[in-house]
Write an enzyme that holds these catalytic residues in place. Sequence first.
Site, PDB file in Angstrom:
ATOM      1  N   ASN A 254      40.214  36.327  43.539  1.00  0.00           N
ATOM      2  CA  ASN A 254      41.256  35.687  42.724  1.00  0.00           C
ATOM      3  C   ASN A 254      42.492  36.561  42.589  1.00  0.00           C
ATOM      4  O   ASN A 254      43.614  36.065  42.593  1.00  0.00           O
ATOM      5  CB  ASN A 254      40.704  35.375  41.331  1.00  0.00           C
ATOM      6  CG  ASN A 254      39.627  34.323  41.398  1.00  0.00           C
ATOM      7  OD1 ASN A 254      39.724  33.385  42.185  1.00  0.00           O
ATOM      8  ND2 ASN A 254      38.582  34.478  40.605  1.00  0.00           N
ATOM      9  N   VAL A 255      42.295  37.864  42.439  1.00  0.00           N
ATOM     10  CA  VAL A 255      43.445  38.758  42.283  1.00  0.00           C
ATOM     11  C   VAL A 255      43.970  39.194  43.652  1.00  0.00           C
ATOM     12  O   VAL A 255      45.172  39.090  43.934  1.00  0.00           O
ATOM     13  CB  VAL A 255      43.089  39.999  41.432  1.00  0.00           C
ATOM     14  CG1 VAL A 255      44.323  40.884  41.266  1.00  0.00           C
ATOM     15  CG2 VAL A 255      42.557  39.593  40.069  1.00  0.00           C
TER      16      VAL A 255
ATOM     17  N   LYS B 257      34.017  44.242  24.252  1.00  0.00           N
ATOM     18  CA  LYS B 257      33.505  43.526  25.419  1.00  0.00           C
ATOM     19  C   LYS B 257      32.140  42.967  25.046  1.00  0.00           C
ATOM     20  O   LYS B 257      31.477  43.471  24.129  1.00  0.00           O
ATOM     21  CB  LYS B 257      33.363  44.500  26.586  1.00  0.00           C
ATOM     22  CG  LYS B 257      33.364  43.864  27.935  1.00  0.00           C
ATOM     23  CD  LYS B 257      34.754  43.773  28.558  1.00  0.00           C
ATOM     24  CE  LYS B 257      34.689  43.129  29.922  1.00  0.00           C
ATOM     25  NZ  LYS B 257      35.957  43.103  30.629  1.00  0.00           N
TER      26      LYS B 257
ATOM     27  N   GLY C  58      39.315  43.314  49.373  1.00  0.00           N
ATOM     28  CA  GLY C  58      38.921  42.246  48.444  1.00  0.00           C
ATOM     29  C   GLY C  58      39.990  41.177  48.336  1.00  0.00           C
ATOM     30  O   GLY C  58      41.111  41.454  47.899  1.00  0.00           O
TER      31      GLY C  58
ATOM     32  N   TYR D 286      43.836  38.007  46.665  1.00  0.00           N
ATOM     33  CA  TYR D 286      44.535  37.031  47.512  1.00  0.00           C
ATOM     34  C   TYR D 286      45.951  36.761  46.984  1.00  0.00           C
ATOM     35  O   TYR D 286      46.911  36.691  47.753  1.00  0.00           O
ATOM     36  CB  TYR D 286      43.735  35.723  47.613  1.00  0.00           C
ATOM     37  CG  TYR D 286      44.135  34.927  48.834  1.00  0.00           C
ATOM     38  CD1 TYR D 286      43.521  35.164  50.057  1.00  0.00           C
ATOM     39  CD2 TYR D 286      45.151  33.978  48.777  1.00  0.00           C
ATOM     40  CE1 TYR D 286      43.906  34.470  51.204  1.00  0.00           C
ATOM     41  CE2 TYR D 286      45.554  33.277  49.910  1.00  0.00           C
ATOM     42  CZ  TYR D 286      44.916  33.522  51.112  1.00  0.00           C
ATOM     43  OH  TYR D 286      45.300  32.855  52.251  1.00  0.00           O
TER      44      TYR D 286
HETATM   45  P1  NAD Z   1      36.686  38.064  42.615  1.00  0.00           P
HETATM   46  O1  NAD Z   1      35.229  38.067  42.382  1.00  0.00           O
HETATM   47  O2  NAD Z   1      37.436  36.789  42.595  1.00  0.00           O
HETATM   48  O3  NAD Z   1      37.022  38.771  44.014  1.00  0.00           O
HETATM   49  C1  NAD Z   1      36.403  39.912  44.486  1.00  0.00           C
HETATM   50  C2  NAD Z   1      36.437  39.820  46.008  1.00  0.00           C
HETATM   51  O4  NAD Z   1      35.967  41.060  46.550  1.00  0.00           O
HETATM   52  C3  NAD Z   1      35.544  38.736  46.571  1.00  0.00           C
HETATM   53  O5  NAD Z   1      36.291  37.943  47.493  1.00  0.00           O
HETATM   54  C4  NAD Z   1      34.406  39.492  47.259  1.00  0.00           C
HETATM   55  O6  NAD Z   1      33.883  38.834  48.397  1.00  0.00           O
HETATM   56  C5  NAD Z   1      35.129  40.767  47.650  1.00  0.00           C
HETATM   57  N1  NAD Z   1      34.244  41.911  47.877  1.00  0.00           N
HETATM   58  C6  NAD Z   1      33.100  42.248  47.231  1.00  0.00           C
HETATM   59  N2  NAD Z   1      32.584  43.376  47.761  1.00  0.00           N
HETATM   60  C7  NAD Z   1      33.437  43.768  48.733  1.00  0.00           C
HETATM   61  C8  NAD Z   1      33.466  44.866  49.634  1.00  0.00           C
HETATM   62  N3  NAD Z   1      32.513  45.786  49.653  1.00  0.00           N
HETATM   63  N4  NAD Z   1      34.505  44.964  50.487  1.00  0.00           N
HETATM   64  C9  NAD Z   1      35.481  44.031  50.493  1.00  0.00           C
HETATM   65  N5  NAD Z   1      35.499  42.969  49.681  1.00  0.00           N
HETATM   66  C10 NAD Z   1      34.486  42.839  48.807  1.00  0.00           C
HETATM   67  O7  NAD Z   1      37.284  39.096  41.551  1.00  0.00           O
HETATM   68  P2  NAD Z   1      38.770  39.201  41.011  1.00  0.00           P
HETATM   69  O8  NAD Z   1      38.909  38.387  39.786  1.00  0.00           O
HETATM   70  O9  NAD Z   1      39.732  39.011  42.143  1.00  0.00           O
HETATM   71  O10 NAD Z   1      38.807  40.734  40.547  1.00  0.00           O
HETATM   72  C11 NAD Z   1      38.904  41.782  41.499  1.00  0.00           C
HETATM   73  C12 NAD Z   1      38.806  43.119  40.780  1.00  0.00           C
HETATM   74  O11 NAD Z   1      39.863  43.218  39.819  1.00  0.00           O
HETATM   75  C13 NAD Z   1      37.490  43.317  39.996  1.00  0.00           C
HETATM   76  O12 NAD Z   1      37.161  44.690  40.030  1.00  0.00           O
HETATM   77  C14 NAD Z   1      37.881  42.934  38.575  1.00  0.00           C
HETATM   78  O13 NAD Z   1      37.071  43.577  37.620  1.00  0.00           O
HETATM   79  C15 NAD Z   1      39.306  43.451  38.516  1.00  0.00           C
HETATM   80  N6  NAD Z   1      40.147  42.773  37.521  1.00  0.00           N
HETATM   81  C16 NAD Z   1      40.304  41.418  37.559  1.00  0.00           C
HETATM   82  C17 NAD Z   1      41.099  40.791  36.611  1.00  0.00           C
HETATM   83  C18 NAD Z   1      41.344  39.305  36.641  1.00  0.00           C
HETATM   84  O14 NAD Z   1      42.249  38.817  35.938  1.00  0.00           O
HETATM   85  N7  NAD Z   1      40.606  38.551  37.438  1.00  0.00           N
HETATM   86  C19 NAD Z   1      41.733  41.550  35.603  1.00  0.00           C
HETATM   87  C20 NAD Z   1      41.562  42.947  35.599  1.00  0.00           C
HETATM   88  C21 NAD Z   1      40.757  43.543  36.561  1.00  0.00           C
END
Ligand code: NAD
Length: 358
Positions: free
Chosen positions: A183-184, A80, A180, A186
């Site tokens: 991106n994931v 990372k 939350g 929704y």
């Molecule tokens: P993102 O930033 O697009 O979405 C996160 C969402 O969580 C946002 O809409 C934000 O407003 C909301 N949020 C933040 N604090 C909050 C709270 N206290 N209560 C409710 N909602 C809250 O991130 P993402 O890409 O959707 O990733 C979500 C999680 O999945 C993260 O922990 C990320 O590390 C993990 N993840 C993502 C991927 C990927 O492909 N994007 C892969 C593996 C793991």
Amino acid sequence: MSVFTHKEFDQHEQISFFHDQATGLKAIIAVHNTHLGPALGGCRMWNYESDDLALKDVLRLSRGMTYKAAVAGLPLGGGKSVIIGDAKKHKTADLMRAMGRAVETFGGRYIVAEDVGTTTEDMNYINSQTKHVVGIVGGNHGSGDPSPTTALGVFTGLKAAARHRLQRTDLKGLKVAVQGLGNVGYNLCRYLHQAGAQLIVTDMAADKVDMASREFGAMAVALNSIYDIEADIFAPCALGGILNDDTLQRVKAKVIAGAANNQLAEPRHGDMLRDMKILYAPDYVINAGGLISVYYEHVARTSNKPYDRQMVLDHVAKIDSVSESIFKRADQEGISTSLAADRIAEQRFKATKACKAA
Ligand code: NAD
């Protein structure tokens, strides 16, 4: 700042610090383990309060990638990188190009992708300096945003958990609380809605909550109420550390399956979940879809063939049987699912030798 005696050091193979005066780049690249293959992991840009916190984060995250790749059955190691700085204020094309030169010094032992604070556009800047980058948009090999594939993998693991704990082969009428809607989260809601689940959602962004209510008929709740909901399944898709001494007393769901990384505040919370008869689908097992997607971009690039979406979908489908084998092993050995997953990963990556630079 200690390194070899750092609490999170855990036998890292290589940790490199980079500084570029012209662009202001301050970055750390950590390679935890390359026994199964080159280390692949995202580049996070974050305004860390101290260099120590940046080091702690990169070590913890790169170790996690080793476990994720091993359990997903990918020939990859774990690594990372972090850039210290505010992505909104300090990120420039030149800074990302400087990061590309830093990645290039690893000669292929570390492959970079996007993470919090970096985008597919940034990966294209990095790509101007090194070929050891994935998550590119366009061209023959580019796989683009990995989030929808992560959501598909989470949905697959969540269904496996519902089958194991709730004896349900479908999700019709089950109540799923989603924390939350990014991106994931929704995209996960879309799959759950199509499968007939009832959604209860929360997010800090009111517009996302409104959209989920309109599109999926989701019931909205306040941020802190999501833990108290009478749901069958809780899907954390926002933050790490949310399964802790406070929240575990409140969770009523029988299954926890979501995308967020590092959901357990401490390993002992995995044991607590087991004692409470809540089936926890380990985060890095079911959120590996994005890693699987970018791995096949790497394969396409190194073999000069087009990105093969079908291979990605076939591999993501295996999250079902991988999850099931972890649940069974946990039952058989009387251990938490998180420990069962760790043991499977360690059996794989500790058995082979380190890879050579490309
Ligand atoms: P993102 O930033 O697009 O979405 C996160 C969402 O969580 C946002 O809409 C934000 O407003 C909301 N949020 C933040 N604090 C909050 C709270 N206290 N209560 C409710 N909602 C809250 O991130 P993402 O890409 O959707 O990733 C979500 C999680 O999945 C993260 O922990 C990320 O590390 C993990 N993840 C993502 C991927 C990927 O492909 N994007 C892969 C593996 C793991």
